[in-house]
Motif scaffolding. Structure first.
Motif, mmCIF file in Angstrom:
data_model
loop_
_atom_site.group_PDB
_atom_site.id
_atom_site.type_symbol
_atom_site.label_atom_id
_atom_site.label_comp_id
_atom_site.label_asym_id
_atom_site.label_seq_id
_atom_site.Cartn_x
_atom_site.Cartn_y
_atom_site.Cartn_z
ATOM 1 N N ALA A 234 52.712 -2.261 -23.081
ATOM 2 C CA ALA A 234 52.383 -3.619 -23.506
ATOM 3 C C ALA A 234 51.145 -4.138 -22.774
ATOM 4 N N VAL A 235 50.346 -4.933 -23.479
ATOM 5 C CA VAL A 235 49.086 -5.428 -22.906
ATOM 6 C C VAL A 235 49.089 -6.944 -22.733
ATOM 7 N N GLY A 236 50.269 -7.572 -22.899
ATOM 8 C CA GLY A 236 50.343 -9.033 -22.834
ATOM 9 C C GLY A 236 49.840 -9.600 -21.521
ATOM 10 N N ALA B 21 42.999 -11.834 -18.516
ATOM 11 C CA ALA B 21 41.619 -11.958 -18.982
ATOM 12 C C ALA B 21 41.319 -13.353 -19.505
ATOM 13 N N ALA B 22 42.325 -14.011 -20.097
ATOM 14 C CA ALA B 22 42.121 -15.337 -20.683
ATOM 15 C C ALA B 22 41.911 -16.423 -19.633
ATOM 16 N N ARG B 23 42.167 -16.122 -18.364
ATOM 17 C CA ARG B 23 41.919 -17.106 -17.301
ATOM 18 C C ARG B 23 40.433 -17.259 -17.013
ATOM 19 N N PHE B 24 39.613 -16.358 -17.550
ATOM 20 C CA PHE B 24 38.172 -16.378 -17.316
ATOM 21 C C PHE B 24 37.460 -16.701 -18.640
ATOM 22 N N PRO B 25 36.190 -17.053 -18.580
ATOM 23 C CA PRO B 25 35.461 -17.389 -19.816
ATOM 24 C C PRO B 25 35.253 -16.143 -20.692
ATOM 25 N N ALA C 59 36.479 -6.034 -11.266
ATOM 26 C CA ALA C 59 37.445 -5.106 -11.840
ATOM 27 C C ALA C 59 38.778 -5.164 -11.105
ATOM 28 N N ALA C 60 38.730 -5.475 -9.808
ATOM 29 C CA ALA C 60 39.961 -5.532 -9.012
ATOM 30 C C ALA C 60 40.924 -6.590 -9.525
ATOM 31 N N THR C 61 40.439 -7.561 -10.279
ATOM 32 C CA THR C 61 41.298 -8.598 -10.843
ATOM 33 C C THR C 61 42.379 -7.998 -11.727
ATOM 34 N N PHE C 62 42.091 -6.860 -12.338
ATOM 35 C CA PHE C 62 43.008 -6.277 -13.318
ATOM 36 C C PHE C 62 43.743 -5.050 -12.799
ATOM 37 N N SER C 63 43.372 -4.556 -11.653
ATOM 38 C CA SER C 63 43.898 -3.273 -11.201
ATOM 39 C C SER C 63 45.375 -3.304 -10.838
ATOM 40 N N GLY C 64 45.926 -4.449 -10.502
ATOM 41 C CA GLY C 64 47.333 -4.503 -10.116
ATOM 42 C C GLY C 64 48.279 -4.849 -11.245
ATOM 43 N N ILE C 65 47.780 -4.969 -12.443
ATOM 44 C CA ILE C 65 48.604 -5.371 -13.581
ATOM 45 C C ILE C 65 49.423 -4.173 -14.076
ATOM 46 N N PRO C 66 50.720 -4.360 -14.341
ATOM 47 C CA PRO C 66 51.546 -3.252 -14.833
ATOM 48 C C PRO C 66 50.959 -2.615 -16.089
#
Length: 295
Positions: free
Chosen positions: A257-259, A265-269, A231-238
């Motif tokens: 915006a969710v871009g 997320a697309a960097r993972f399978p 989950a920490a992979t996404f926690s720093g995203i604006p």
């Protein structure tokens, strides 16, 4: 042009503050929905606007003027608790209201009654809650007012009557009318209102169009991966307010915006992504919980 304008409007009942410094503007030709839990100040606001009660401080202008007998004739009003004379028929009641307004023409009232499937020949004491509400709506529009102020207009109406009333309301607005209404039926507000305001504990905490509120509201995206992703992979995203992982699933709550979130997320399978778009109920609950108010 603002049909309704209030400045620092406040109302106290003894030590209880029902309304705090309300600055409200309703523009000509719009439908404005006023939301809030019980006790938030909605009905107090509407009663102040029609001069049934007087403010503790602040000012109100309607059509650019202070309230006067002449202006009352341009306003239609539906109270939250409609009182009827049970021995009168619906038609008698409308004639009585027309006499008070010096408006004997019941053409508009008859048209709306037919659209709402309301029998005006029955005594009001024999009417169901829904039909009593229909009669209240009919009297509010009977004299073709320039402004209608409606307290919970959909209360007691069945879905078909609600749909017909909403269609009539839009026609009324398209014809140059203006409407301010309070409601607990959030789907109704979302469907018919151009702008909404949320009252909490007597204060207007947010005001915007429904589209803008939804665009800026907290939404939820759930990503399903072929393998576990922290989950920490996404926690720093604006824009990401929180991220929680449960096995191969990561749930993110995000605003704006969710871009960048989707690109990360697309960097993972990535197997699947679902999005819960907020509705007006979600937004209302969010503001209510944030302020710690309840019914």
């Amino acid at each position: 042009m603002n049909v309704i304008s209030t400045r620092q409007l406040a109302k106290r009942y003894g030590k209880t503050t029902a309304l705090r410094d309300l600055n409200l503007e309703v523009r000509q030709g719009e439908v404005y929905g006023l939301l809030g839990p019980n006790g938030a100040g909605k009905t107090t606001t509407l009663r102040l606007l029609i001069d049934v009660i007087r403010p503790t401080r602040g000012s109100i202008t309607l059509f650019g003027e202070p309230m006067s007998p002449r202006l009352r004739g341009r306003i239609g009003y539906l109270p939250g608790e409609l009182v009827l004379y049970d021995r009168l028929t619906g038609a008698d009641y409308l004639r009585f209201c027309g006499a008070l307004r010096d408006h004997a023409d019941l053409g508009e009232a008859t048209t709306l009654a037919k659209r709402l499937d309301l029998d005006l020949d029955r005594r009001t004491g024999e009417l169901s809650k829904g039909n009593r509400q229909k009669l209240g709506l009919v009297q509010a529009f009977a004299h073709r007012p320039d402004l209608v102020i409606l307290d919970e207009p959909a209360s007691g109406l069945d879905p078909l009557a609600q749909r017909e009333f909403h269609a009539y309301l839009r026609e009324y607005i398209d014809g140059g009318g203006t409407a301010l209404f309070s409601s607990h039926v959030l789907s109704e507000v979302e469907h018919v209102a151009d702008r909404v305001g949320i009252l909490l504990a007597g204060s207007l905490v947010v005001e915007d169009t429904v589209a803008s509120l939804k665009a800026n509201a907290l939404r939820e995206l759930t990503f399903t991966f072929a393998e576990e992703v922290a989950a920490a992979t996404f926690s720093g995203i604006p824009g990401v307010q929180s991220a929680q992982a449960n096995g191969q699933e990561v749930r993110c709550r995000v605003t704006g915006a969710v871009g960048e979130l989707v690109r990360t997320a697309a960097r993972f399978p990535l197997v699947n992504v679902t999005s819960h778009e907020p509705d007006l109920e979600d937004i209302f609950v969010h503001y209510t919980e944030e302020r710690g108010d309840d019914d």
